[in-house]
Design a protein around this motif. Structure first.
Motif, PDB file in Angstrom:
ATOM      1  N   PHE A  44    -130.378 -46.055  68.577  1.00 41.60           N
ATOM      2  CA  PHE A  44    -130.187 -45.070  67.516  1.00 41.60           C
ATOM      3  C   PHE A  44    -129.541 -45.722  66.302  1.00 41.60           C
ATOM      4  CE2 PHE A  44    -127.573 -41.722  65.522  1.00 41.60           C
ATOM      5  CZ  PHE A  44    -128.579 -40.838  65.177  1.00 41.60           C
ATOM      6  N   LEU A  45    -128.535 -46.561  66.533  1.00 41.28           N
ATOM      7  CA  LEU A  45    -127.862 -47.243  65.431  1.00 41.28           C
ATOM      8  C   LEU A  45    -128.813 -48.200  64.715  1.00 41.28           C
ATOM      9  CD1 LEU A  45    -125.151 -47.595  63.989  1.00 41.28           C
ATOM     10  CD2 LEU A  45    -124.634 -49.425  65.600  1.00 41.28           C
ATOM     11  N   SER A  46    -129.646 -48.906  65.456  1.00 39.61           N
ATOM     12  CA  SER A  46    -130.590 -49.822  64.814  1.00 39.61           C
ATOM     13  C   SER A  46    -131.617 -49.052  63.999  1.00 39.61           C
ATOM     14  CB  SER A  46    -131.277 -50.710  65.843  1.00 39.61           C
ATOM     15  OG  SER A  46    -132.159 -49.956  66.637  1.00 39.61           O
ATOM     16  N   ASP A  47    -131.990 -47.854  64.447  1.00 43.13           N
ATOM     17  CA  ASP A  47    -132.905 -47.003  63.676  1.00 43.13           C
ATOM     18  C   ASP A  47    -132.268 -46.601  62.351  1.00 43.13           C
ATOM     19  OD1 ASP A  47    -134.704 -47.171  65.704  1.00 43.13           O
ATOM     20  OD2 ASP A  47    -134.353 -45.147  66.474  1.00 43.13           O
ATOM     21  N   ILE A  48    -130.995 -46.300  62.379  1.00 41.78           N
ATOM     22  CA  ILE A  48    -130.297 -45.922  61.149  1.00 41.78           C
ATOM     23  C   ILE A  48    -130.271 -47.098  60.179  1.00 41.78           C
ATOM     24  CG2 ILE A  48    -128.038 -45.299  60.194  1.00 41.78           C
ATOM     25  CD1 ILE A  48    -127.608 -43.593  62.710  1.00 41.78           C
ATOM     26  N   TYR A  49    -129.948 -48.281  60.689  1.00 41.22           N
ATOM     27  CA  TYR A  49    -129.907 -49.462  59.823  1.00 41.22           C
ATOM     28  C   TYR A  49    -131.289 -49.836  59.292  1.00 41.22           C
ATOM     29  CZ  TYR A  49    -125.055 -50.393  61.079  1.00 41.22           C
ATOM     30  OH  TYR A  49    -123.695 -50.316  61.238  1.00 41.22           O
ATOM     31  N   ALA A  50    -132.317 -49.653  60.101  1.00 36.20           N
ATOM     32  CA  ALA A  50    -133.667 -50.016  59.684  1.00 36.20           C
ATOM     33  C   ALA A  50    -134.248 -48.979  58.723  1.00 36.20           C
ATOM     34  CB  ALA A  50    -134.576 -50.159  60.898  1.00 36.20           C
ATOM     35  N   GLY A  51    -133.763 -47.761  58.779  1.00 35.12           N
ATOM     36  CA  GLY A  51    -134.244 -46.723  57.892  1.00 35.12           C
ATOM     37  C   GLY A  51    -135.506 -46.047  58.388  1.00 35.12           C
ATOM     38  N   ALA A  52    -136.009 -46.471  59.511  1.00 33.93           N
ATOM     39  CA  ALA A  52    -137.211 -45.858  60.071  1.00 33.93           C
ATOM     40  C   ALA A  52    -137.037 -45.791  61.581  1.00 33.93           C
ATOM     41  CB  ALA A  52    -138.446 -46.673  59.733  1.00 33.93           C
ATOM     42  N   PRO A  53    -137.381 -44.688  62.157  1.00 36.74           N
ATOM     43  CA  PRO A  53    -137.220 -44.585  63.610  1.00 36.74           C
ATOM     44  C   PRO A  53    -138.253 -45.421  64.349  1.00 36.74           C
ATOM     45  CG  PRO A  53    -138.237 -42.615  62.749  1.00 36.74           C
ATOM     46  CD  PRO A  53    -137.855 -43.458  61.560  1.00 36.74           C
ATOM     47  N   THR A  54    -137.816 -45.992  65.431  1.00 37.85           N
ATOM     48  CA  THR A  54    -138.749 -46.706  66.302  1.00 37.85           C
ATOM     49  C   THR A  54    -139.326 -45.700  67.288  1.00 37.85           C
ATOM     50  OG1 THR A  54    -136.963 -47.224  67.835  1.00 37.85           O
ATOM     51  CG2 THR A  54    -137.455 -48.855  66.145  1.00 37.85           C
TER      52      THR A  54
END
Length: 95
Positions: A44-54
């Motif tokens: 979830f945190l990486s999705d926030i940083y990436a700006g797009a959900p995986t």
């Protein structure tokens, strides 16, 4: 009469065993959810940083039934499914 008592006890033992197995299955599933919770947070945190959900990752467990279904139960299930399908078609205006 003794055979009937034995069959009754066997049935009760089987129900008790199924209940115990269900409780163990629920405990295992809860433990698996607790184990994978940190990974879900990181995702979830990486999705926030990436700006797009995986793509959403799910954990699926498959259990096999321990008892077989009697032919009478199968026939009843098919009959109920058929009546439900017929009711759906009637409510849809096809019949």
């Amino acid at each position: 009469m003794g055979t009937q008592d034995i069959n009754t006890l066997l049935g009760l033992g089987s129900l008790g065993q199924q209940q115990a197995q269900s409780q163990l299955d629920v405990a295992r599933q809860n433990l698996m959810q607790q184990m994978y919770e940190p990974y879900q947070r990181v995702g979830f945190l990486s999705d926030i940083y990436a700006g797009a959900p995986t793509s959403q990752q799910t954990i699926q467990t498959q259990t096999t039934p321990t008892t077989s279904v009697s032919p009478l139960q199968q026939i009843a299930g098919y009959g109920i499914a058929g009546l439900s399908a017929l009711g759906g078609l009637q409510s849809g205006g096809l019949f």
